[in-house]
Design an enzyme around this catalytic site. Structure first.
Site, PDB file in Angstrom:
ATOM      1  N   ALA A 126      32.563  83.527 -16.451  1.00  0.00           N
ATOM      2  CA  ALA A 126      31.348  82.814 -16.070  1.00  0.00           C
ATOM      3  C   ALA A 126      31.696  81.450 -15.482  1.00  0.00           C
ATOM      4  O   ALA A 126      31.117  81.011 -14.481  1.00  0.00           O
ATOM      5  CB  ALA A 126      30.425  82.662 -17.277  1.00  0.00           C
TER       6      ALA A 126
ATOM      7  N   SER B  91      27.570  85.342 -18.594  1.00  0.00           N
ATOM      8  CA  SER B  91      27.393  85.727 -19.993  1.00  0.00           C
ATOM      9  C   SER B  91      28.441  85.063 -20.880  1.00  0.00           C
ATOM     10  O   SER B  91      29.585  84.850 -20.483  1.00  0.00           O
ATOM     11  CB  SER B  91      27.451  87.257 -20.146  1.00  0.00           C
TER      12      SER B  91
ATOM     13  N   HIS C 214      32.052  86.962 -17.497  1.00  0.00           N
ATOM     14  CA  HIS C 214      31.864  86.916 -18.944  1.00  0.00           C
ATOM     15  C   HIS C 214      32.815  85.887 -19.525  1.00  0.00           C
ATOM     16  O   HIS C 214      34.024  85.901 -19.259  1.00  0.00           O
ATOM     17  CB  HIS C 214      32.138  88.284 -19.572  1.00  0.00           C
ATOM     18  N   SER C 215      32.290  84.961 -20.322  1.00  0.00           N
ATOM     19  CA  SER C 215      33.086  83.921 -20.971  1.00  0.00           C
ATOM     20  C   SER C 215      33.869  83.130 -19.921  1.00  0.00           C
ATOM     21  O   SER C 215      33.251  82.504 -19.066  1.00  0.00           O
ATOM     22  CB  SER C 215      33.977  84.556 -22.038  1.00  0.00           C
ATOM     23  N   MET C 216      35.186  83.145 -19.916  1.00  0.00           N
ATOM     24  CA  MET C 216      35.936  82.434 -18.885  1.00  0.00           C
ATOM     25  C   MET C 216      35.473  82.834 -17.499  1.00  0.00           C
ATOM     26  O   MET C 216      35.397  82.003 -16.588  1.00  0.00           O
ATOM     27  CB  MET C 216      37.430  82.720 -19.027  1.00  0.00           C
TER      28      MET C 216
END
Length: 266
Positions: free
Chosen positions: A92, A116, A88-90
């Site tokens: 990803a 994501s 998620h975020s970083m």
């Protein structure tokens, strides 16, 4: 055994393993409840990066290439069987960079990437990424606007003071992502976007399709940048739908006939 994982050793060889990488400032605890909620067909493996939670005393990585090299070395033996990488975020970005590294050296690849709340790598970095050079209050305001600071943290200045250096280091890591290989991968990429995300747009998430030579898609969910917390139940239902393509026995049997090993680069 590695410090990155609480459990290892390929105990569930009949299950698809999902390795989960955290967002900036986050740790493995963000995914602690997912095993119970996703059920027994998937082995959820939260990845604990150094410099946070139980590894707070260890030096943090602020260089993406160095972190990915260490991850590949430490958890590489755990990535031999069927697995997916989620971030998620970083997280990803880390999952994508790790897959590119493993592809370059001919190592086994994930059967899918599940990414994501992070824009595709060829797009400009979001403004928040530059906040690691700015003062604490500006960083706090930026994180609060995204929903990344629970009220409990805002009410405890000493907790917030401990978190900000972690976030700042992680943003430095994200800002240095320009050197990641951007060639398409031979694995599906499933991306997830928050409809009201103020940091990353749905269109920017859809751009991940360019990084796979296999069928991929984007799922849009209610919520902002942290929709995985705000609407966890809805998100895990959609995540479970994606995992079912690979976790059920028929899916694992089909994977046995695919080339899931990267081709070493010259």
């Amino acid at each position: 055994m590695t410090r990155y994982l609480r459990r290892g050793g390929r105990t569930g060889r009949d299950r698809l393993r999902m390795f989960c990488f955290p967002y900036a400032g986050g740790g493995a605890s963000a995914y602690a409840a997912w095993q119970r909620k996703l059920g027994p067909t998937v082995d959820v493996q939260p990845v604990q990066l150094p410099g946070r939670e139980g590894r707070m005393a260890e030096p943090r990585f602020t260089d993406l290439a160095a972190l990915v090299a260490d991850l590949d070395r430490e958890i590489g033996p755990e990535l031999e069987g069927p697995h997916v990488l989620y971030g998620h975020s970083m997280g990803a970005l880390i999952a994508f960079a790790l897959t590119q590294r493993r592809r370059a050296r001919g190592a086994p690849l994930p059967v899918a990437l599940l990414l994501s709340a992070h824009r595709a790598p060829h797009l400009p970095a979001p403004p928040l990424t530059g906040c690691y050079t700015k003062d604490d209050m500006e960083l706090v305001r930026g994180l609060a606007a995204l929903g990344g600071l629970p009220q409990a943290l805002l009410d405890r200045p000493e907790w917030l003071a401990a978190l900000l250096p972690v976030v700042r280091g992680d943003l430095m890591l994200c800002a240095g992502a320009g050197g990641v290989d951007r060639s398409p991968l031979p694995v599906p990429v499933h991306s997830f976007a928050g409809a009201d995300d103020r940091l990353v747009t749905v269109a920017e998430i859809r751009e991940w399709a360019a990084y796979s030579t296999r069928e991929s898609g984007t799922t849009v969910l209610p919520g902002g940048h942290f929709f995985i917390r705000e609407h966890e139940g809805v998100f895990l239902d959609r995540l479970s739908d994606a995992l079912r393509l690979y976790a059920e026995p028929a899916g694992l049997a089909e994977l046995a006939g695919l080339d899931l090993v990267g081709a070493p680069s010259d």
